[in-house]
Design a protein around this motif. Structure first.
Motif, PDB file in Angstrom:
ATOM      1  N   ALA A 165      -8.123   3.875  -7.393  1.00  0.00           N
ATOM      2  CA  ALA A 165      -7.908   4.017  -5.949  1.00  0.00           C
ATOM      3  C   ALA A 165      -9.006   4.876  -5.323  1.00  0.00           C
ATOM      4  O   ALA A 165      -9.548   4.530  -4.265  1.00  0.00           O
ATOM      5  CB  ALA A 165      -6.534   4.626  -5.682  1.00  0.00           C
ATOM      6  N   LEU A 166      -9.355   5.969  -5.978  1.00  0.00           N
ATOM      7  CA  LEU A 166     -10.415   6.830  -5.440  1.00  0.00           C
ATOM      8  C   LEU A 166     -11.751   6.099  -5.430  1.00  0.00           C
ATOM      9  O   LEU A 166     -12.506   6.177  -4.463  1.00  0.00           O
ATOM     10  CB  LEU A 166     -10.504   8.128  -6.255  1.00  0.00           C
ATOM     11  N   TRP A 167     -12.031   5.384  -6.499  1.00  0.00           N
ATOM     12  CA  TRP A 167     -13.284   4.622  -6.574  1.00  0.00           C
ATOM     13  C   TRP A 167     -13.337   3.599  -5.453  1.00  0.00           C
ATOM     14  O   TRP A 167     -14.356   3.416  -4.793  1.00  0.00           O
ATOM     15  CB  TRP A 167     -13.394   3.947  -7.942  1.00  0.00           C
TER      16      TRP A 167
ATOM     17  N   ASP B 181       0.829  -1.194   0.000  1.00  0.00           N
ATOM     18  CA  ASP B 181       0.000   0.000   0.000  1.00  0.00           C
ATOM     19  C   ASP B 181       0.870   1.254   0.000  1.00  0.00           C
ATOM     20  O   ASP B 181       2.036   1.217   0.406  1.00  0.00           O
ATOM     21  CB  ASP B 181      -0.903   0.033   1.235  1.00  0.00           C
ATOM     22  N   VAL B 182       0.291   2.351  -0.465  1.00  0.00           N
ATOM     23  CA  VAL B 182       0.932   3.655  -0.370  1.00  0.00           C
ATOM     24  C   VAL B 182      -0.075   4.608   0.266  1.00  0.00           C
ATOM     25  O   VAL B 182      -1.274   4.332   0.290  1.00  0.00           O
ATOM     26  CB  VAL B 182       1.375   4.203  -1.750  1.00  0.00           C
ATOM     27  N   THR B 183       0.427   5.720   0.770  1.00  0.00           N
ATOM     28  CA  THR B 183      -0.443   6.747   1.343  1.00  0.00           C
ATOM     29  C   THR B 183      -0.560   7.896   0.352  1.00  0.00           C
ATOM     30  O   THR B 183       0.442   8.434  -0.107  1.00  0.00           O
ATOM     31  CB  THR B 183       0.115   7.269   2.671  1.00  0.00           C
ATOM     32  N   ILE B 184      -1.805   8.235   0.020  1.00  0.00           N
ATOM     33  CA  ILE B 184      -2.063   9.425  -0.784  1.00  0.00           C
ATOM     34  C   ILE B 184      -2.871  10.388   0.087  1.00  0.00           C
ATOM     35  O   ILE B 184      -3.488   9.977   1.063  1.00  0.00           O
ATOM     36  CB  ILE B 184      -2.820   9.092  -2.095  1.00  0.00           C
TER      37      ILE B 184
ATOM     38  N   VAL C  88      -3.927   3.147   0.017  1.00  0.00           N
ATOM     39  CA  VAL C  88      -4.486   2.493  -1.162  1.00  0.00           C
ATOM     40  C   VAL C  88      -3.443   1.526  -1.728  1.00  0.00           C
ATOM     41  O   VAL C  88      -2.235   1.715  -1.537  1.00  0.00           O
ATOM     42  CB  VAL C  88      -4.891   3.528  -2.247  1.00  0.00           C
ATOM     43  N   PRO C  89      -3.880   0.492  -2.435  1.00  0.00           N
ATOM     44  CA  PRO C  89      -2.924  -0.425  -3.056  1.00  0.00           C
ATOM     45  C   PRO C  89      -2.042   0.296  -4.074  1.00  0.00           C
ATOM     46  O   PRO C  89      -2.525   1.121  -4.860  1.00  0.00           O
ATOM     47  CB  PRO C  89      -3.816  -1.472  -3.735  1.00  0.00           C
ATOM     48  N   ALA C  90      -0.775  -0.047  -4.085  1.00  0.00           N
ATOM     49  CA  ALA C  90       0.188   0.650  -4.936  1.00  0.00           C
ATOM     50  C   ALA C  90       0.037   0.335  -6.414  1.00  0.00           C
ATOM     51  O   ALA C  90       0.560   1.064  -7.256  1.00  0.00           O
ATOM     52  CB  ALA C  90       1.608   0.305  -4.483  1.00  0.00           C
ATOM     53  N   ASP C  91      -0.686  -0.720  -6.744  1.00  0.00           N
ATOM     54  CA  ASP C  91      -0.758  -1.114  -8.147  1.00  0.00           C
ATOM     55  C   ASP C  91      -2.006  -0.593  -8.862  1.00  0.00           C
ATOM     56  O   ASP C  91      -2.347  -1.076  -9.935  1.00  0.00           O
ATOM     57  CB  ASP C  91      -0.678  -2.631  -8.278  1.00  0.00           C
TER      58      ASP C  91
ATOM     59  N   PRO D 239      -0.698   6.295 -12.208  1.00  0.00           N
ATOM     60  CA  PRO D 239      -0.528   5.329 -11.114  1.00  0.00           C
ATOM     61  C   PRO D 239      -0.385   6.070  -9.789  1.00  0.00           C
ATOM     62  O   PRO D 239       0.211   7.150  -9.737  1.00  0.00           O
ATOM     63  CB  PRO D 239       0.783   4.603 -11.462  1.00  0.00           C
ATOM     64  N   VAL D 240      -0.933   5.488  -8.722  1.00  0.00           N
ATOM     65  CA  VAL D 240      -0.740   6.121  -7.418  1.00  0.00           C
ATOM     66  C   VAL D 240       0.719   5.983  -7.001  1.00  0.00           C
ATOM     67  O   VAL D 240       1.418   5.075  -7.446  1.00  0.00           O
ATOM     68  CB  VAL D 240      -1.657   5.509  -6.329  1.00  0.00           C
TER      69      VAL D 240
END
Ligand code: FES
Length: 81
Positions: A24-26, A3-6, A15-18, A70-71
């Motif tokens: 991710a927003l959805w 996961d990453v933080t946005i 949210v998942p990094a991929d 990509p996030v």
């Protein structure tokens, strides 16, 4: 899964990094990405860069198609209230 933080309107969200930013927003339950001239909510339609309905402000840049981005850790997205 990594996961990453946005930051969504300044609020940290994991949210998942991929994922694309749109996905991710959805996944976070966000379905209002922008508003049209009349103030109606707009959200992604095509998911592949052609409809422009997923445009958001990212890191101070407006009109970014979130389905193509990509996030990444620390990404800042601003959405309409
Ligand atoms: S969802 Fe259509 S351009 Fe992004």
């Amino acid at each position: 899964m990594i996961d990453v933080t946005i930051l969504v309107n300044g609020v940290p969200r994991r949210v998942p990094a991929d994922l694309s930013l749109a996905a991710a927003l959805w996944r976070l339950g966000i379905h209002r990405f922008r508003t049209d001239r009349d103030g109606a909510p707009r959200a992604p339609v095509c998911g592949m860069g052609t409809c422009f309905e997923c445009r958001v402000e990212v890191d101070g840049r407006t009109g970014v198609r979130s389905c193509l981005l990509p996030v990444r850790e620390g990404l800042r997205v601003e959405l309409p209230a």
